[in-house]
Design a protein around this motif. Sequence first.
Motif, mmCIF file in Angstrom:
data_model
loop_
_atom_site.group_PDB
_atom_site.id
_atom_site.type_symbol
_atom_site.label_atom_id
_atom_site.label_comp_id
_atom_site.label_asym_id
_atom_site.label_seq_id
_atom_site.Cartn_x
_atom_site.Cartn_y
_atom_site.Cartn_z
ATOM 1 N N ARG A 1 -26.000 0.473 6.865
ATOM 2 C CA ARG A 1 -24.986 -1.438 6.830
ATOM 3 C C ARG A 1 -24.958 -2.335 6.355
ATOM 4 N N ASN A 2 -26.554 -2.980 6.299
ATOM 5 C CA ASN A 2 -26.514 -3.705 5.400
ATOM 6 C C ASN A 2 -26.530 -3.779 3.682
ATOM 7 N N LEU A 3 -27.136 -2.745 3.796
ATOM 8 C CA LEU A 3 -27.378 -2.260 1.986
ATOM 9 C C LEU A 3 -25.684 -1.985 1.397
ATOM 10 N N GLU A 4 -25.200 -1.782 2.818
ATOM 11 C CA GLU A 4 -23.646 -1.175 1.843
ATOM 12 C C GLU A 4 -22.840 -2.333 1.974
ATOM 13 N N LEU A 5 -22.941 -3.606 2.609
ATOM 14 C CA LEU A 5 -22.461 -4.432 2.660
ATOM 15 C C LEU A 5 -23.082 -5.700 1.651
ATOM 16 N N LEU A 6 -24.813 -5.726 1.560
ATOM 17 C CA LEU A 6 -24.841 -6.438 0.691
ATOM 18 C C LEU A 6 -24.483 -5.478 -1.090
ATOM 19 N N ALA A 7 -24.251 -4.309 -0.921
ATOM 20 C CA ALA A 7 -24.224 -3.542 -2.200
ATOM 21 C C ALA A 7 -22.332 -4.870 -2.904
ATOM 22 N N ASP A 8 -21.325 -4.227 -1.354
ATOM 23 C CA ASP A 8 -19.350 -5.439 -1.781
ATOM 24 C C ASP A 8 -20.304 -6.274 -1.868
ATOM 25 N N LEU A 9 -20.874 -7.051 -1.856
ATOM 26 C CA LEU A 9 -20.819 -8.929 -1.695
ATOM 27 C C LEU A 9 -21.447 -8.810 -3.140
ATOM 28 N N GLY A 10 -22.140 -7.844 -4.048
ATOM 29 C CA GLY A 10 -22.733 -8.200 -5.423
ATOM 30 C C GLY A 10 -24.584 -8.079 -5.364
ATOM 31 N N LEU A 11 -24.306 -8.306 -4.199
ATOM 32 C CA LEU A 11 -26.151 -8.798 -4.403
ATOM 33 C C LEU A 11 -27.376 -7.840 -4.038
ATOM 34 N N VAL A 12 -26.692 -6.376 -4.441
ATOM 35 C CA VAL A 12 -27.495 -5.445 -4.480
ATOM 36 C C VAL A 12 -26.728 -3.785 -5.347
ATOM 37 N N SER A 13 -28.173 -3.021 -5.909
ATOM 38 C CA SER A 13 -26.957 -2.348 -7.079
ATOM 39 C C SER A 13 -27.707 -0.724 -5.961
ATOM 40 N N CYS A 14 -26.466 -0.206 -6.476
ATOM 41 C CA CYS A 14 -27.782 1.761 -5.534
ATOM 42 C C CYS A 14 -27.090 2.844 -6.599
ATOM 43 N N VAL A 15 -28.016 3.773 -6.969
ATOM 44 C CA VAL A 15 -27.743 4.770 -7.308
ATOM 45 C C VAL A 15 -28.301 5.930 -6.658
ATOM 46 N N ASP A 16 -27.884 6.872 -7.142
ATOM 47 C CA ASP A 16 -28.384 8.727 -6.898
ATOM 48 C C ASP A 16 -28.818 8.968 -7.781
ATOM 49 N N PHE A 17 -29.882 8.977 -7.748
ATOM 50 C CA PHE A 17 -30.764 10.026 -9.021
ATOM 51 C C PHE A 17 -30.585 11.156 -9.025
ATOM 52 N N GLY A 18 -30.148 12.229 -8.154
ATOM 53 C CA GLY A 18 -30.992 13.722 -7.532
ATOM 54 C C GLY A 18 -31.368 14.046 -6.974
ATOM 55 N N HIS A 19 -32.649 12.356 -6.212
ATOM 56 C CA HIS A 19 -34.198 12.579 -6.267
ATOM 57 C C HIS A 19 -33.586 13.456 -4.497
ATOM 58 N N GLY A 20 -32.586 13.282 -3.751
ATOM 59 C CA GLY A 20 -32.825 13.638 -2.151
ATOM 60 C C GLY A 20 -31.723 12.282 -1.296
ATOM 61 N N ARG A 21 -32.949 10.999 -1.896
ATOM 62 C CA ARG A 21 -32.777 9.972 -1.735
ATOM 63 C C ARG A 21 -31.735 9.145 -2.138
ATOM 64 N N VAL A 22 -30.993 7.551 -1.592
ATOM 65 C CA VAL A 22 -29.766 6.736 -2.318
ATOM 66 C C VAL A 22 -31.078 6.090 -3.224
ATOM 67 N N GLU A 23 -30.993 5.318 -4.751
ATOM 68 C CA GLU A 23 -31.850 4.241 -4.253
ATOM 69 C C GLU A 23 -31.449 2.928 -4.584
ATOM 70 N N TYR A 24 -32.278 1.158 -4.523
ATOM 71 C CA TYR A 24 -31.803 0.202 -4.074
ATOM 72 C C TYR A 24 -32.278 -0.381 -4.939
ATOM 73 N N GLU A 25 -31.822 -1.546 -4.787
ATOM 74 C CA GLU A 25 -33.089 -2.403 -5.672
ATOM 75 C C GLU A 25 -31.607 -3.578 -5.930
ATOM 76 N N VAL A 26 -32.514 -4.919 -6.066
ATOM 77 C CA VAL A 26 -31.319 -6.334 -6.223
ATOM 78 C C VAL A 26 -30.829 -6.150 -7.645
ATOM 79 N N HIS A 27 -29.483 -6.775 -7.087
ATOM 80 C CA HIS A 27 -29.091 -6.805 -8.706
ATOM 81 C C HIS A 27 -29.424 -7.704 -9.733
ATOM 82 N N ARG A 28 -29.637 -7.617 -10.947
ATOM 83 C CA ARG A 28 -30.421 -8.793 -11.533
ATOM 84 C C ARG A 28 -28.868 -8.772 -12.839
ATOM 85 N N HIS A 29 -28.850 -9.931 -13.797
ATOM 86 C CA HIS A 29 -27.904 -9.926 -14.823
ATOM 87 C C HIS A 29 -29.402 -9.897 -16.192
#
Lengths: 159, 159
Positions: free
Chosen positions: A60-88
Amino acid sequence: MRETEAKLVGELKGRGYRLTPQRELLLSVLEGSRKHLNAETLLERVHKVYPRANKSVVYRNLELLADLGLVSCVDFGHGRVEYEVHRHPHHHHLTCRHCGRMLEVRSGAFAQLQQQLHQDYGFNADMDHLAIFGLCQACSEKADPRHEHHPHALQGMGF
Amino acid sequence: MRETEAKLVGELKGRGYRLTPQRELLLSVLEGSRKHLNAETLLERVHKVYPRANKSVVYRNLELLADLGLVSCVDFGHGRVEYEVHRHPHHHHLTCRHCGRMLEVRSGAFAQLQQQLHQDYGFNADMDHLAIFGLCQACSEKADPRHEHHPHALQGMGF
DNA sequence: CCTCCTATTGCAACTGGTTGCATTTGTATC
DNA sequence: GATACAAATGCAACCAGTTGCAATAGGAGG
Ligand SMILES: [Mn+2]
Ligand SMILES: [Mn+2]
Ligand SMILES: [Zn+2]
Ligand SMILES: [Zn+2]
């Protein structure tokens, strides 16, 4: 106070969101990693400091942080979604569906497309942190890929 | 024999793949729909003709058909992946993360990006049938989206 | 520092999709 | 058409992620 944490408090304030230890901790764990992390790993690391934390609060918080633009997420097809802090400036990933090699791409190359979609359709595309699948140079040269089938090279939704 | 079925037999032949009733039926169900269909709906329709079919065979054959280039799939973040027969020229989808409206885009706009990725990185991007998230014209104009949070506008990996 | 309100949490049940394995079935060969 | 062999199926257990709900706890106001 770290820069991203100040940003977190700022983003939460005035919108009825609360600053909870789980939120702060989750963000700081992501901050402390140079690689993408999946939810399970995140929970493990959060647990070291805050053992009662639960997986649903991580999601739930990953979703919130992503909505706030603080976190990026991505699905590489390895079976689990991956997250990182949003960089500029943000970046995207080119993933070889044959050998799995990954290239990082600065967002510049995508600006043109974004602009065109806006011009032609009035559409304001997000295009932060995409995973683009295809064949890397080495694998393209190796053999004609049209005549090979790699059933288990990549599972999940990425094909 | 329908055109896509001939294509199916052709793609399977000589690679050790077998033509099973489940495969044929699955493809013909997809052929018979003008919209994207999810796995559950597909199984229901397959069941009408072939009641003993199982969900795992639906998923495994969807993956095969996608690998063979006969089927496209996409995750709009609605909780289930959607499938359709692959059409030429292929298209992409612009999905508004605020109102859910969807625009279809011919693949032309993406050729430039594809070319650039090939030039700069030697990368041969797939880019069939992508879902691009963002804000549609109407929603962009309405209000500054940076100051709103829509927690449940879109679940799943699409944020 | 107490009270109140509601956002957030922990938990357990659930969902869509995947996987390992024993059984079935295409299909190539005779 | 019978035989043989590997590919494909059905099934049940499993996995990542989601959801509903009762309990907890930020934090605003006094
Ligand atoms: Mn990244
Ligand atoms: Mn489509
Ligand atoms: Zn490669
Ligand atoms: Zn919209």
